[in-house]
Design a protein around this motif. Structure first.
Motif, mmCIF file in Angstrom:
data_model
loop_
_atom_site.group_PDB
_atom_site.id
_atom_site.type_symbol
_atom_site.label_atom_id
_atom_site.label_comp_id
_atom_site.label_asym_id
_atom_site.label_seq_id
_atom_site.Cartn_x
_atom_site.Cartn_y
_atom_site.Cartn_z
ATOM 1 N N LYS A 5 21.160 -15.155 -16.126
ATOM 2 C CA LYS A 5 21.387 -14.379 -15.109
ATOM 3 C C LYS A 5 22.597 -13.291 -14.986
ATOM 4 O O LYS A 5 22.208 -12.090 -14.944
ATOM 5 N N ASN A 6 23.752 -13.688 -15.717
ATOM 6 C CA ASN A 6 24.772 -12.704 -15.684
ATOM 7 C C ASN A 6 24.414 -11.715 -16.676
ATOM 8 O O ASN A 6 24.944 -10.500 -16.745
ATOM 9 N N ASP A 7 23.619 -12.036 -17.716
ATOM 10 C CA ASP A 7 23.260 -11.216 -18.787
ATOM 11 C C ASP A 7 22.405 -9.948 -18.194
ATOM 12 O O ASP A 7 22.711 -8.621 -18.603
ATOM 13 N N ILE A 8 21.506 -10.443 -17.443
ATOM 14 C CA ILE A 8 20.648 -9.526 -16.540
ATOM 15 C C ILE A 8 21.290 -8.362 -15.890
ATOM 16 O O ILE A 8 21.237 -7.315 -15.771
ATOM 17 N N ILE A 9 22.186 -8.993 -14.994
ATOM 18 C CA ILE A 9 23.208 -8.309 -14.411
ATOM 19 C C ILE A 9 24.056 -7.147 -14.929
ATOM 20 O O ILE A 9 24.057 -6.296 -14.536
ATOM 21 N N ALA A 10 24.689 -7.677 -16.239
ATOM 22 C CA ALA A 10 25.430 -6.646 -16.981
ATOM 23 C C ALA A 10 24.496 -5.702 -17.478
ATOM 24 O O ALA A 10 24.864 -4.523 -17.460
ATOM 25 N N LYS A 11 23.265 -5.920 -17.700
ATOM 26 C CA LYS A 11 22.462 -4.951 -18.028
ATOM 27 C C LYS A 11 22.019 -3.985 -17.021
ATOM 28 O O LYS A 11 22.056 -2.431 -17.165
ATOM 29 N N LEU A 12 21.750 -4.511 -15.694
ATOM 30 C CA LEU A 12 21.507 -3.651 -14.733
ATOM 31 C C LEU A 12 22.711 -2.864 -14.432
ATOM 32 O O LEU A 12 22.411 -1.664 -13.879
ATOM 33 N N GLY A 32 24.672 -8.789 -4.012
ATOM 34 C CA GLY A 32 24.370 -8.590 -2.708
ATOM 35 C C GLY A 32 24.312 -6.766 -2.446
ATOM 36 O O GLY A 32 24.087 -6.251 -1.627
ATOM 37 N N THR A 33 24.768 -6.394 -3.667
ATOM 38 C CA THR A 33 25.005 -4.807 -3.499
ATOM 39 C C THR A 33 23.706 -4.124 -3.481
ATOM 40 O O THR A 33 22.891 -4.301 -4.264
ATOM 41 N N GLU A 34 23.633 -2.969 -2.528
ATOM 42 C CA GLU A 34 22.423 -2.290 -2.501
ATOM 43 C C GLU A 34 22.785 -1.012 -3.123
ATOM 44 O O GLU A 34 23.800 -0.576 -2.852
ATOM 45 N N PHE A 35 21.604 -0.193 -3.830
ATOM 46 C CA PHE A 35 21.673 0.615 -4.404
ATOM 47 C C PHE A 35 22.107 2.025 -3.791
ATOM 48 O O PHE A 35 22.909 2.712 -4.082
ATOM 49 N N ILE A 36 21.331 2.037 -2.566
ATOM 50 C CA ILE A 36 21.935 3.482 -1.736
ATOM 51 C C ILE A 36 23.040 3.160 -0.751
ATOM 52 O O ILE A 36 23.885 3.965 -0.852
ATOM 53 N N LYS A 37 22.936 2.128 -0.080
ATOM 54 C CA LYS A 37 23.829 1.965 1.180
ATOM 55 C C LYS A 37 24.995 1.652 0.302
ATOM 56 O O LYS A 37 26.150 2.360 0.860
ATOM 57 N N MET A 69 12.975 -3.059 -4.589
ATOM 58 C CA MET A 69 13.959 -3.053 -5.640
ATOM 59 C C MET A 69 15.032 -2.013 -5.059
ATOM 60 O O MET A 69 15.543 -1.085 -5.869
ATOM 61 N N LEU A 70 15.806 -2.415 -3.996
ATOM 62 C CA LEU A 70 16.867 -1.602 -3.532
ATOM 63 C C LEU A 70 18.120 -1.952 -3.754
ATOM 64 O O LEU A 70 19.226 -1.672 -3.092
ATOM 65 N N SER A 71 18.268 -3.438 -4.103
ATOM 66 C CA SER A 71 19.684 -4.308 -4.280
ATOM 67 C C SER A 71 19.642 -4.619 -5.943
ATOM 68 O O SER A 71 18.456 -4.998 -6.507
ATOM 69 N N VAL A 72 20.781 -5.177 -6.284
ATOM 70 C CA VAL A 72 20.919 -5.917 -7.222
ATOM 71 C C VAL A 72 20.041 -7.466 -7.330
ATOM 72 O O VAL A 72 19.667 -7.650 -8.149
ATOM 73 N N GLY A 73 20.207 -7.911 -6.436
ATOM 74 C CA GLY A 73 19.754 -9.315 -6.020
ATOM 75 C C GLY A 73 18.062 -9.211 -6.103
ATOM 76 O O GLY A 73 17.539 -9.878 -6.901
ATOM 77 N N ALA A 74 17.635 -7.930 -5.475
ATOM 78 C CA ALA A 74 16.172 -8.065 -5.463
ATOM 79 C C ALA A 74 15.506 -7.839 -6.730
ATOM 80 O O ALA A 74 14.648 -8.223 -7.310
ATOM 81 N N SER A 75 16.301 -6.636 -7.559
ATOM 82 C CA SER A 75 15.779 -6.402 -8.860
ATOM 83 C C SER A 75 16.045 -7.486 -9.896
ATOM 84 O O SER A 75 15.177 -7.910 -10.504
ATOM 85 N N LEU A 76 17.063 -8.470 -9.668
ATOM 86 C CA LEU A 76 17.101 -9.615 -10.550
ATOM 87 C C LEU A 76 16.245 -10.512 -10.295
ATOM 88 O O LEU A 76 15.668 -10.885 -11.458
ATOM 89 N N LYS A 77 15.657 -10.878 -9.292
ATOM 90 C CA LYS A 77 14.647 -11.629 -8.992
ATOM 91 C C LYS A 77 13.057 -11.233 -9.920
ATOM 92 O O LYS A 77 12.719 -12.138 -10.236
ATOM 93 N N ILE A 78 12.956 -10.140 -9.469
ATOM 94 C CA ILE A 78 11.855 -9.355 -10.067
ATOM 95 C C ILE A 78 11.729 -9.253 -11.527
ATOM 96 O O ILE A 78 10.970 -9.729 -12.254
ATOM 97 N N ILE A 79 12.826 -9.220 -12.143
ATOM 98 C CA ILE A 79 12.976 -9.194 -13.649
ATOM 99 C C ILE A 79 12.839 -10.646 -14.183
ATOM 100 O O ILE A 79 12.220 -10.723 -15.053
ATOM 101 N N GLU A 80 13.717 -11.414 -13.484
ATOM 102 C CA GLU A 80 13.527 -12.863 -13.821
ATOM 103 C C GLU A 80 11.981 -13.282 -13.787
ATOM 104 O O GLU A 80 11.640 -14.090 -14.577
ATOM 105 N N SER A 81 11.361 -13.203 -12.766
ATOM 106 C CA SER A 81 9.947 -13.373 -12.412
ATOM 107 C C SER A 81 8.952 -12.704 -13.768
ATOM 108 O O SER A 81 8.338 -13.452 -14.233
#
Lengths: 85, 216
Positions: A5-12, A32-37, A69-81
């Motif tokens: 997971k940390n590897d994905i976040i680092a790439k993101l 929890g970080t949101e891209f726009i907000k 895909m508006l936050s790090v968490g949501a993107s992570l979930k989609i990439i993982e799945s």
């Protein structure tokens, strides 16, 4: 094979970096970080981030998934799945 | 219900972003009719940004009206018709159950889209002018605030009343759309020359009053 997971976040983190306008929030980036907000990324750059994610992880993201895909968490979930399937 | 939403594109930055025209990018953002408009136009990149700003202003109006959490689904916003008269465009757009008319102005400096409205005015600032404007608002005890879902409004700190406001920032420009009848007369008089521009009936789009766009 599971992907770290940390590897994905680092790439993101390196994917979103060129589009970030709030560097302070970027330093604190977490699930929890949101891209726009939080990162103050221009909405016109969301598509660039999504295309970069597709290339980096060699996956294809459908419209229905992209919608969230508006936050790090949501993107992570989609990439993982995608990587697990 | 009157809707409010706007979006400005700084053409000096946008004009070099040819990577936006990659088929993969177009397919994520636009429907077939829209891609056709872009690729068949004289300036595909200008058309790309025009259509994007139409979608973005539509999205902002919809998000505010429905108080929705942010979503990223540009293809759910459908541009149904697109009429260009010189550098002015009127388009009809739908998003979920909403139908809107969006006006767009194209100049050599920017592309500006906003929801056509009888009650909302538009003003385009350069970034430094906008900070002066914000300073004046603060002096008058007003503040620009954002809701949890990121929707901006002008708060009158004296009476706690909120007036809807749409803001768009790109490069050297900040554009705002606002309702002049909601903002108190005191600030109206004080800032008259500064922020308010008169409505000008526009013969090209006779159903609507279109505010004049100008820099100082």
């Amino acid at each position: 094979m599971g992907v770290d997971k940390n590897d994905i976040i680092a790439k993101l983190k390196s994917i979103v970096k060129p589009y970030v306008n709030n560097l302070e929030s970027f330093e604190q980036l977490n699930e929890g970080t949101e891209f726009i907000k939080d990162l103050d990324i221009n909405s016109a750059n969301l598509v660039d981030i999504i295309l970069d994610v597709e290339d980096e992880f060699d996956i294809r993201i459908e419209n229905k998934e992209m919608e969230k895909m508006l936050s790090v968490g949501a993107s992570l979930k989609i990439i993982e799945s995608k990587l697990a399937s | 219900m009157e809707l409010i939403g706007n979006d400005i594109i700084d053409w000096h930055i946008a004009k070099s972003q040819y990577h936006k025209l990659r088929p993969r990018c177009l397919e994520k953002l636009f429907n077939a009719f829209e891609i056709d408009l872009i690729l068949k136009s004289n300036s595909p990149l200008k058309s790309f940004w025009t259509l994007w700003s139409i979608k973005e202003s539509t999205y902002k109006a919809w998000q505010r009206a429905t108080d929705s959490a942010p979503v990223f689904n540009p293809k759910s916003i459908k541009i149904n018709s697109f009429n260009k008269v010189f550098e002015n465009i009127a388009s009809s757009v739908s998003i979920n159950s909403f139908d809107l008319c969006i006006h767009t102005e194209i100049t050599t400096d920017y592309i500006y889209s906003y929801v056509a409205s009888k009650i909302y005015c538009n003003k385009i600032f350069r970034v430094d002018e906008y900070s002066v404007f914000k300073g004046l608002l603060e002096q008058k005890n007003y503040a620009i605030v954002k809701s949890d879902t990121g929707i901006p409004s002008v708060l009158n700190k004296n009476n706690k009343q909120n007036a809807p406001l749409s803001i768009s920032h790109d490069g050297q420009f900040v554009a705002i759309a606002f309702n002049q009848s909601i903002i108190e007369e005191k600030i109206y008089n004080d800032l008259h020359v500064f922020i308010f521009v008169p409505y000008q009936p526009d013969i090209k789009f006779s159903n609507y009053c279109k505010p004049r766009l100008s820099l100082f």
